[in-house]
Design an enzyme around this catalytic site. Sequence first.
Site, PDB file in Angstrom:
ATOM      1  N   THR A   1       0.823  -1.203   0.000  1.00 20.16           N
ATOM      2  CA  THR A   1       0.000   0.000   0.000  1.00 20.16           C
ATOM      3  C   THR A   1       0.863   1.262   0.000  1.00 20.16           C
ATOM      4  O   THR A   1       1.986   1.261   0.505  1.00 20.16           O
ATOM      5  CB  THR A   1      -0.923   0.051   1.233  1.00 20.16           C
ATOM      6  OG1 THR A   1      -0.126   0.019   2.427  1.00 20.16           O
ATOM      7  CG2 THR A   1      -1.899  -1.112   1.228  1.00 20.16           C
TER       8      THR A   1
ATOM      9  N   ASN B   1       1.036   4.760   1.685  1.00 21.58           N
ATOM     10  CA  ASN B   1       0.516   5.365   2.903  1.00 21.58           C
ATOM     11  C   ASN B   1       0.588   6.885   2.827  1.00 21.58           C
ATOM     12  O   ASN B   1       1.589   7.452   2.377  1.00 21.58           O
ATOM     13  CB  ASN B   1       1.326   4.902   4.114  1.00 21.58           C
ATOM     14  CG  ASN B   1       1.150   3.423   4.386  1.00 21.58           C
ATOM     15  OD1 ASN B   1       0.341   3.009   5.189  1.00 21.58           O
ATOM     16  ND2 ASN B   1       1.914   2.605   3.673  1.00 21.58           N
TER      17      ASN B   1
ATOM     18  N   GLU C   1      -4.383   4.473   3.532  1.00 26.27           N
ATOM     19  CA  GLU C   1      -3.461   3.719   2.687  1.00 26.27           C
ATOM     20  C   GLU C   1      -4.227   3.127   1.514  1.00 26.27           C
ATOM     21  O   GLU C   1      -5.386   2.735   1.644  1.00 26.27           O
ATOM     22  CB  GLU C   1      -2.737   2.626   3.477  1.00 26.27           C
ATOM     23  CG  GLU C   1      -3.616   1.740   4.313  1.00 26.27           C
ATOM     24  CD  GLU C   1      -2.812   0.828   5.232  1.00 26.27           C
ATOM     25  OE1 GLU C   1      -1.698   0.444   4.846  1.00 26.27           O
ATOM     26  OE2 GLU C   1      -3.311   0.510   6.317  1.00 26.27           O
TER      27      GLU C   1
END
Length: 358
Positions: A251, A253, A300
């Site tokens: 992900t 963030n 995220e």
Amino acid sequence: LLSKKNNNKYIPKRDLRIPFFFYSLYNNDKVMTNTKKYYIIWYNFKKVGIYMQIISSDNIEQKIAILGNFDGVHLGHQRLFNEAIKRAKEKGYKTMIYTFYEYPAKVDNRITTLSEKIDFFSELPIDYLYLDDFYEIKDLTPVEFLKNILIEKLNVVEIFCGFNYTFGINKSGTVDTLKEIIANELNNEITVSVIDSVKDSEDKVISSTRIREYIMNTDLQKAKELLGHNSIILGEVIHGKKIGRTLGFPTANLKFENKVYPSYGAYGVYVHIFGDSNIYHGVMNIGTNPTLKPGELSVEVHILDFNKDIYGKTIKIEILEKISDEIKFTTVEDLIEKINNDVKLWRKRIDEKYGNTN
């Protein structure tokens, strides 16, 4: 105040605070002029960043000032901008949005951060963005604000504002007092155009207050109707704990900013990476990550079919639909299954509705 990066171009540090900023959105000139009391900074705004070099110049262009806070940059604000732009073309004036670097009363429940506002402003044929320091002018009377700031400092010849605009110490100035001051104190030295309210499909006035409520209640479609665009989150990709990578879902963030968010959970989104013309699909999570990082607020996004390093880059997320609520699981395996299901569901919705990013 400045950090030097990339071919000796100067980039303002993130926490740069000075009395006011003056962004030049479209001119090629990039100016910082030292005056007796202030630094006036003109930035050349680019999607890939804001770059500046120090040169000397004076600004005596006649301007139309568009006044307001513009939280959300909704359809009411957009009508105001369009009317001012039309007038400027007729008269040969420059257009300037006048607002605050930070408006204290709205910090914790704002729809758009400053960076997000600037992103919207950059899409408009507006010449200048002037960001004033609220604390520097909050005690000015309405007359002082008009004379000292708009006329003498900024060479404003026309004002455009919304029907509910207030200004001056303790919001003592309204559109009515604005007209009175121009007629009685300024001998009609400048003119003012007040744009009436814009209403939605239910014949209700479009306002930032209503939009905040829709976002917090996760009524994204109604919020979009009033905004004229999707709700967005914009920020720099920061290093997280990289837990998503270990689960098979890396992900990007973002820092959790003070602003209104929809309810915690997973969302289908578009992702724009500054400096990259592509629009990507993604699944975003907003919340506290109760299974792996309990209590830690985060934003995220897992970008589908994407494996590039984008740490330090700025991304913009358009929130499209909610996929699922935030859930605390007893095992990591259950969490992985849930993420898998969210991604599968969103890929189906992409095929049904969101595949064409044009």
